[in-house]
Design a protein around this motif. Structure first.
Motif, PDB file in Angstrom:
ATOM      1  N   SER A  30      84.936  11.753  17.554  1.00 25.48           N
ATOM      2  CA  SER A  30      84.553  13.095  17.150  1.00 25.48           C
ATOM      3  C   SER A  30      83.152  13.472  17.620  1.00 25.48           C
ATOM      4  N   TYR A  31      82.474  12.551  18.290  1.00 19.62           N
ATOM      5  CA  TYR A  31      81.084  12.771  18.657  1.00 19.62           C
ATOM      6  C   TYR A  31      80.887  12.815  20.165  1.00 19.62           C
ATOM      7  N   ASP A  32      80.016  13.708  20.596  1.00 19.32           N
ATOM      8  CA  ASP A  32      79.444  13.589  21.933  1.00 19.32           C
ATOM      9  C   ASP A  32      78.498  12.388  21.898  1.00 19.32           C
ATOM     10  N   MET A  33      78.372  11.714  23.030  1.00 14.33           N
ATOM     11  CA  MET A  33      77.500  10.534  23.092  1.00 14.33           C
ATOM     12  C   MET A  33      76.502  10.683  24.226  1.00 14.33           C
ATOM     13  N   GLY A  34      75.299  10.180  23.990  1.00  9.93           N
ATOM     14  CA  GLY A  34      74.273  10.251  25.017  1.00  9.93           C
ATOM     15  C   GLY A  34      73.520   8.943  25.145  1.00  9.93           C
ATOM     16  N   TRP A  35      72.997   8.731  26.344  1.00 16.02           N
ATOM     17  CA  TRP A  35      72.054   7.647  26.595  1.00 16.02           C
ATOM     18  C   TRP A  35      70.693   8.269  26.907  1.00 16.02           C
ATOM     19  N   PHE A  36      69.674   7.754  26.257  1.00 16.10           N
ATOM     20  CA  PHE A  36      68.306   8.186  26.475  1.00 16.10           C
ATOM     21  C   PHE A  36      67.484   6.962  26.865  1.00 16.10           C
ATOM     22  N   ARG A  37      66.290   7.202  27.376  1.00  8.58           N
ATOM     23  CA  ARG A  37      65.394   6.094  27.659  1.00  8.58           C
ATOM     24  C   ARG A  37      63.953   6.507  27.394  1.00  8.58           C
ATOM     25  N   GLN A  38      63.151   5.497  27.134  1.00 12.14           N
ATOM     26  CA  GLN A  38      61.735   5.737  26.864  1.00 12.14           C
ATOM     27  C   GLN A  38      60.927   4.613  27.458  1.00 12.14           C
ATOM     28  N   VAL A  92      63.143   1.305  27.510  1.00 12.81           N
ATOM     29  CA  VAL A  92      64.073   0.988  26.436  1.00 12.81           C
ATOM     30  C   VAL A  92      65.149   2.076  26.442  1.00 12.81           C
ATOM     31  N   TYR A  93      66.397   1.659  26.464  1.00 12.38           N
ATOM     32  CA  TYR A  93      67.515   2.585  26.512  1.00 12.38           C
ATOM     33  C   TYR A  93      68.160   2.689  25.138  1.00 12.38           C
ATOM     34  N   TYR A  94      68.403   3.920  24.717  1.00 19.01           N
ATOM     35  CA  TYR A  94      68.985   4.195  23.410  1.00 19.01           C
ATOM     36  C   TYR A  94      70.287   4.969  23.573  1.00 19.01           C
ATOM     37  N   CYS A  95      71.253   4.648  22.736  1.00 20.09           N
ATOM     38  CA  CYS A  95      72.436   5.503  22.669  1.00 20.09           C
ATOM     39  C   CYS A  95      72.324   6.368  21.422  1.00 20.09           C
ATOM     40  N   ALA A  96      72.982   7.509  21.479  1.00 19.81           N
ATOM     41  CA  ALA A  96      72.899   8.467  20.394  1.00 19.81           C
ATOM     42  C   ALA A  96      74.196   9.250  20.305  1.00 19.81           C
ATOM     43  N   ALA A  97      74.456   9.785  19.115  1.00 16.40           N
ATOM     44  CA  ALA A  97      75.677  10.548  18.881  1.00 16.40           C
ATOM     45  C   ALA A  97      75.334  11.890  18.256  1.00 16.40           C
ATOM     46  N   ARG A  98      76.109  12.886  18.607  1.00 13.33           N
ATOM     47  CA  ARG A  98      75.914  14.201  18.014  1.00 13.33           C
ATOM     48  C   ARG A  98      77.276  14.854  17.770  1.00 13.33           C
ATOM     49  N   PHE A  99      77.322  15.760  16.843  1.00  7.49           N
ATOM     50  CA  PHE A  99      78.534  16.541  16.632  1.00  7.49           C
ATOM     51  C   PHE A  99      78.767  17.410  17.861  1.00  7.49           C
ATOM     52  N   GLN A 116      69.521   1.159  18.174  1.00  6.68           N
ATOM     53  CA  GLN A 116      68.221   0.517  18.072  1.00  6.68           C
ATOM     54  C   GLN A 116      67.522   0.333  19.408  1.00  6.68           C
ATOM     55  N   GLY A 117      68.193   0.534  20.518  1.00  2.00           N
ATOM     56  CA  GLY A 117      67.564   0.399  21.826  1.00  2.00           C
ATOM     57  C   GLY A 117      67.769  -0.969  22.441  1.00  2.00           C
ATOM     58  N   THR A 118      67.855  -0.974  23.770  1.00  2.67           N
ATOM     59  CA  THR A 118      67.949  -2.218  24.517  1.00  2.67           C
ATOM     60  C   THR A 118      67.030  -2.099  25.729  1.00  2.67           C
ATOM     61  N   GLN A 119      66.270  -3.161  25.986  1.00  2.00           N
ATOM     62  CA  GLN A 119      65.252  -3.130  27.043  1.00  2.00           C
ATOM     63  C   GLN A 119      65.888  -3.375  28.413  1.00  2.00           C
ATOM     64  N   VAL A 120      65.549  -2.518  29.355  1.00  2.80           N
ATOM     65  CA  VAL A 120      65.934  -2.702  30.754  1.00  2.80           C
ATOM     66  C   VAL A 120      64.650  -2.808  31.569  1.00  2.80           C
ATOM     67  N   THR A 121      64.521  -3.897  32.309  1.00  2.88           N
ATOM     68  CA  THR A 121      63.351  -4.114  33.144  1.00  2.88           C
ATOM     69  C   THR A 121      63.808  -4.360  34.572  1.00  2.88           C
TER      70      THR A 121
END
Length: 124
Positions: A30-38, A92-99, A116-121
């Motif tokens: 039921s959710y759109d999903m996104g990947w973000f990074r910081q 750090v890569y994060y996944c997220a969900a939205r309506f 919670q994020g996962t580190q990519v180097t």
């Protein structure tokens, strides 16, 4: 919904990684999903996003042609396949969900749940 990201690690430039984000709960589809990074000292930014049934995707210009987002609703999981990695992909890569809603994939404030994020180097 609770999100658990995994799959990060250390890779050389030009290499590949696949990130996974496993969701708990019965309403993942039921959710759109996104990947973000910081990256250190920068703001969190959108990398890619996918609609709740997978029919629409969005990619940041910096990753177009290199990254692919996909989802398996039967497994409550969204993936980010990252190819041709560059040192500037280090974050750090994060996944997220939205309506579900149309457009505005890049707006962090529209995402309701975060992993919670996962580190990519990526080394040069």
């Amino acid at each position: 919904v609770q999100l658990q990201a995994s799959g990060g690690g250390l890779v050389q430039a030009g290499g590949s990684l696949r990130l996974s984000c496993a969701a708990s709960g019965r309403t993942f589809d039921s959710y759109d999903m996104g990947w973000f990074r910081q990256a250190p000292g920068t703001e969190r930014e959108i990398v890619a996003a996918i609609s709740w049934i997978g029919g629409s995707t969005y990619y940041a210009d910096s990753v177009k042609g290199r990254f692919t987002i996909s989802r398996d609703n039967a497994k409550n999981t969204v993936y980010l396949q990252m190819n041709s990695l560059k040192p500037e992909d280090t974050a750090v890569y994060y996944c997220a969900a939205r309506f579900p809603r149309s457009g505005t994939w890049w707006k962090l404030s529209e995402y309701d749940y975060w992993g919670q994020g996962t580190q990519v180097t990526v080394s040069s």
